[in-house]
Design a protein around this motif. Structure first.
Motif, PDB file in Angstrom:
ATOM      1  N   LEU A 113      52.069  46.302  27.253  1.00 53.90           N
ATOM      2  CA  LEU A 113      50.870  46.492  28.260  1.00 53.90           C
ATOM      3  C   LEU A 113      50.657  45.367  29.150  1.00 53.90           C
ATOM      4  CD1 LEU A 113      48.254  48.434  26.359  1.00 53.90           C
ATOM      5  CD2 LEU A 113      49.814  49.304  27.877  1.00 53.90           C
ATOM      6  N   LEU A 114      50.535  45.460  30.464  1.00 53.39           N
ATOM      7  CA  LEU A 114      49.951  44.361  31.318  1.00 53.39           C
ATOM      8  C   LEU A 114      48.735  44.554  31.353  1.00 53.39           C
ATOM      9  CD1 LEU A 114      53.156  44.475  33.638  1.00 53.39           C
ATOM     10  CD2 LEU A 114      52.722  42.594  32.117  1.00 53.39           C
ATOM     11  N   ALA A 115      48.127  44.477  30.348  1.00 51.15           N
ATOM     12  CA  ALA A 115      46.463  44.618  30.283  1.00 51.15           C
ATOM     13  C   ALA A 115      45.727  43.438  30.312  1.00 51.15           C
ATOM     14  CB  ALA A 115      46.245  45.711  29.310  1.00 51.15           C
ATOM     15  N   VAL A 116      44.674  43.682  30.571  1.00 48.26           N
ATOM     16  CA  VAL A 116      43.718  42.535  30.484  1.00 48.26           C
ATOM     17  C   VAL A 116      42.502  42.954  29.313  1.00 48.26           C
ATOM     18  CG1 VAL A 116      42.429  42.939  32.658  1.00 48.26           C
ATOM     19  CG2 VAL A 116      42.233  40.847  31.523  1.00 48.26           C
ATOM     20  N   PRO A 117      42.422  42.259  28.230  1.00 50.86           N
ATOM     21  CA  PRO A 117      41.197  42.473  27.384  1.00 50.86           C
ATOM     22  C   PRO A 117      40.136  41.936  28.214  1.00 50.86           C
ATOM     23  CG  PRO A 117      42.306  40.512  26.496  1.00 50.86           C
ATOM     24  CD  PRO A 117      43.197  40.871  27.777  1.00 50.86           C
TER      25      PRO A 117
ATOM     26  N   VAL B 103      42.265  40.949  40.346  1.00 47.13           N
ATOM     27  CA  VAL B 103      42.828  39.916  40.760  1.00 47.13           C
ATOM     28  C   VAL B 103      43.964  39.765  39.775  1.00 47.13           C
ATOM     29  CG1 VAL B 103      42.676  37.584  41.221  1.00 47.13           C
ATOM     30  CG2 VAL B 103      41.064  38.883  42.022  1.00 47.13           C
ATOM     31  N   HIS B 104      43.556  39.663  38.308  1.00 43.56           N
ATOM     32  CA  HIS B 104      44.605  39.404  37.406  1.00 43.56           C
ATOM     33  C   HIS B 104      45.682  40.557  37.452  1.00 43.56           C
ATOM     34  CE1 HIS B 104      45.674  38.901  32.831  1.00 43.56           C
ATOM     35  NE2 HIS B 104      45.994  39.881  33.189  1.00 43.56           N
ATOM     36  N   GLU B 105      45.429  41.863  37.720  1.00 46.99           N
ATOM     37  CA  GLU B 105      46.158  43.100  37.799  1.00 46.99           C
ATOM     38  C   GLU B 105      47.258  42.710  38.872  1.00 46.99           C
ATOM     39  OE1 GLU B 105      46.690  44.484  35.047  1.00 46.99           O
ATOM     40  OE2 GLU B 105      45.136  43.793  34.215  1.00 46.99           O
ATOM     41  N   ALA B 106      46.543  42.430  39.987  1.00 54.38           N
ATOM     42  CA  ALA B 106      47.280  42.330  41.313  1.00 54.38           C
ATOM     43  C   ALA B 106      48.194  41.206  41.031  1.00 54.38           C
ATOM     44  CB  ALA B 106      46.218  41.908  42.453  1.00 54.38           C
ATOM     45  N   THR B 107      47.896  40.109  40.349  1.00 56.84           N
ATOM     46  CA  THR B 107      48.914  39.237  40.012  1.00 56.84           C
ATOM     47  C   THR B 107      50.235  39.619  39.439  1.00 56.84           C
ATOM     48  OG1 THR B 107      47.156  37.388  39.930  1.00 56.84           O
ATOM     49  CG2 THR B 107      49.381  36.675  39.246  1.00 56.84           C
ATOM     50  N   HIS B 108      49.954  40.492  38.389  1.00 56.16           N
ATOM     51  CA  HIS B 108      51.029  41.505  37.742  1.00 56.16           C
ATOM     52  C   HIS B 108      51.864  42.076  38.780  1.00 56.16           C
ATOM     53  CE1 HIS B 108      50.052  40.141  33.930  1.00 56.16           C
ATOM     54  NE2 HIS B 108      49.024  41.034  33.596  1.00 56.16           N
ATOM     55  N   ALA B 109      51.335  42.738  39.869  1.00 49.18           N
ATOM     56  CA  ALA B 109      51.994  43.382  40.815  1.00 49.18           C
ATOM     57  C   ALA B 109      52.906  42.415  41.465  1.00 49.18           C
ATOM     58  CB  ALA B 109      51.003  44.202  41.863  1.00 49.18           C
TER      59      ALA B 109
ATOM     60  N   ILE C 110      53.576  35.545  31.335  1.00 47.88           N
ATOM     61  CA  ILE C 110      53.183  36.574  32.353  1.00 47.88           C
ATOM     62  C   ILE C 110      51.537  36.519  32.034  1.00 47.88           C
ATOM     63  CG2 ILE C 110      53.084  39.081  32.673  1.00 47.88           C
ATOM     64  CD1 ILE C 110      55.934  39.138  31.555  1.00 47.88           C
ATOM     65  N   GLU C 111      50.756  36.694  30.996  1.00 46.32           N
ATOM     66  CA  GLU C 111      49.725  37.145  30.944  1.00 46.32           C
ATOM     67  C   GLU C 111      48.638  35.554  31.186  1.00 46.32           C
ATOM     68  OE1 GLU C 111      48.158  39.578  31.057  1.00 46.32           O
ATOM     69  OE2 GLU C 111      49.580  40.953  30.244  1.00 46.32           O
ATOM     70  N   GLY C 112      49.320  34.653  30.737  1.00 50.47           N
ATOM     71  CA  GLY C 112      48.759  33.006  30.989  1.00 50.47           C
ATOM     72  C   GLY C 112      48.793  32.969  32.758  1.00 50.47           C
TER      73      GLY C 112
ATOM     74  N   PRO D 248      48.265  35.578  24.041  1.00 52.28           N
ATOM     75  CA  PRO D 248      48.703  35.667  25.434  1.00 52.28           C
ATOM     76  C   PRO D 248      47.837  35.032  26.366  1.00 52.28           C
ATOM     77  CG  PRO D 248      48.748  37.721  24.835  1.00 52.28           C
ATOM     78  CD  PRO D 248      48.304  37.092  23.643  1.00 52.28           C
ATOM     79  N   TYR D 249      46.729  35.411  26.438  1.00 49.11           N
ATOM     80  CA  TYR D 249      45.724  35.043  27.318  1.00 49.11           C
ATOM     81  C   TYR D 249      45.325  33.591  27.239  1.00 49.11           C
ATOM     82  CZ  TYR D 249      45.938  39.826  27.995  1.00 49.11           C
ATOM     83  OH  TYR D 249      46.536  41.305  27.950  1.00 49.11           O
ATOM     84  N   ALA D 250      44.830  33.271  25.938  1.00 44.47           N
ATOM     85  CA  ALA D 250      44.422  31.845  25.657  1.00 44.47           C
ATOM     86  C   ALA D 250      45.256  30.847  25.860  1.00 44.47           C
ATOM     87  CB  ALA D 250      43.695  31.758  24.482  1.00 44.47           C
TER      88      ALA D 250
HETATM   89 ZN   LIG Z   1      47.695  40.873  32.196  1.00 45.15          ZN
END
Ligand SMILES: [Zn+2]
Length: 424
Positions: free
Chosen positions: A14-18, A151-157, A186-188, A239-241
């Motif tokens: 998932l290209l998700a953000v918690p 902004v986070h999700e747009a960066t994935h795009a 990717i998440e970082g 993956p985020y931290a």
């Molecule tokens: Zn993400």
């Protein structure tokens, strides 16, 4: 992605953000704040794309459009289900739960799938659907929380337009640890852009540095506050931290060009994310080793067959050891990892077994890992060390476990990890 990695969120790519990564504590939208988010969504999304594009230095190619939409909790649940079915991840999640139970890293009645679904649906604040090229943001969040998530999700795009993310999204056997590392990149990267967008323009480099450091710490601290199993919480935040720190160090050195380059020279292990100096160009480059071995003959003769092979990686080893050791001790024991393969084996009417063969940077590192593995809540049946190599067996009583571990170690082959994710 396939990981045992417990980096379970990666399991389904998932290209998700918690929620926690927004750095502000997200709350449900208060009553009275109706509709604003939905009505303004198109504006929020196009602002987010413009902001991410300017910060990240990637423009969408002409004709490449990105849509946006809101997602309810039910939508998130449905998307999760679709991804699970699309990638065979449901079975991998279940098998990951089985493997964790064999180590005693979770309770015997732990249901990985429900824990995972609960964590994902409660924590996901937004995601990018690369098949639909659509940014989704949670409809239950207030606008001030939606904006940075966008902004986070747009960066994935943008990443998707330039680096073709789909190629990383199908689980590949033997590359579990690589895929968890790539997910952290990717998440970082996306979290870094989001964070940069949140700090007022003109803030000094020193104060930005401090803010990034605090954000990384806050993400780590958040693990303890999540009402989910710590194994899942840790892998979800990783993956985020750690990815944020990895991406930030790259950017500090060479700007976003250095982050771009990492999509070509992929990080090849979670070890390289945890210790960025071990990544290419970091000064202490340490490529991982690939480990291969078959189901030991003695176990095959008892009816055991392979349920799931998986590379634990430094992240997976740390996660297991943290259940029976203090965090610092677990990190020390897992450091010096150089490669592994764990086989989850099942036989009708018998308890599961796990056979692990691992290789370490030095004999000393292997000895530390051995001492760590000896503490698992379900103690190993045997641990056998040969120089920098270490084999262990957990779970079912298989008779002569030491002989089995020795045989697995003797039969194992060691080679290079090739992180091959070709574009179609
Ligand atoms: Zn993400």
């Amino acid at each position: 992605m396939r990981p045992f990695h417990v980096a379970t969120i990666a399991l389904i790519s998932l290209l998700a953000v918690p929620l926690g990564t927004t750095a502000c504590q997200a709350r449900e939208k208060p009553p009275g704040e109706e509709g604003g988010a939905n009505a303004d969504l198109a504006a929020v999304a196009s602002d987010a794309l413009a902001k991410a594009s300017a910060l990240r230095g990637i423009a969408l190619p002409a004709g490449h459009t990105v849509k946006s939409s809101v997602a309810s909790k039910a939508d998130v649940g449905r998307y999760l289900g679709d991804r699970l079915r699309a990638t065979d991840s449901a079975r991998l999640i279940d098998d990951t739960g089985r493997m964790l139970r064999v180590f005693g890293a979770v309770k015997p009645d732990f249901d990985m799938m429900s824990a995972f679904e609960k964590a994902a649906t409660e924590q996901i604040a937004g995601y990018y659907d690369w098949e639909k090229r659509t940014l989704f943001v949670a409809d239950w969040l207030p606008t001030f929380v939606q904006a940075p998530i966008m902004v986070h999700e747009a960066t994935h795009a943008l990443q998707d337009a330039r680096f073709h993310l789909a190629r990383f999204m199908t689980p590949k056997a033997g590359l579990e640890d690589v895929q968890a590392a790539v997910q952290a990149l990717i998440e970082g990267d996306a979290t870094l852009v989001m964070a940069e967008g949140m700090f007022p323009e003109g803030s000094s480099p020193a104060s930005r540095q401090l803010a990034f450091g605090m954000m990384e710490q806050q993400l780590e601290a958040q693990i303890a506050n999540l009402d989910i199993d710590p194994v899942i919480a840790e892998s979800m935040i990783f993956p985020y931290a750690r990815g944020l720190r990895f991406a930030r160090l790259l950017k500090d050195k060479g700007g976003y060009a250095a982050v771009d380059a990492a999509y070509k020279e992929l990080p090849r292990s979670t070890e390289q994310i945890l210790h960025p100096e071990k990544y290419k160009g970091g000064g202490a480059e340490d490529p991982p080793q690939r480990v291969d071995f078959e189901v030991p003959k003695a176990l095959a003769a008892q009816g055991f067959t392979l349920a799931m092979p998986s590379v634990l990686g430094e992240l997976g080893v740390t996660t297991i050891l943290r259940r029976s050791m203090a965090p610092e001790a677990a990190a020390t024991a897992a450091a010096g990892w150089d490669g592994d393969l764990a086989l989850l084996l099942g036989a009708p009417g018998k308890a599961d077994a796990v056979v692990l063969v691992s290789v370490w940077d030095s004999e000393e590192d292997a000895a530390e890992a051995k001492a760590g593995f000896a503490t698992t809540k379900n103690p190993p049946r045997a641990l056998v060390q040969d120089g920098a190599k270490l084999a262990g067996i957990w779970g079912a009583d298989v008779g002569d476990p030491e002989g089995v571990a020795k045989a697995a170690l003797g039969a194992a082959r060691f080679g290079e990890v090739v992180a091959d994710f070709p574009e179609k």
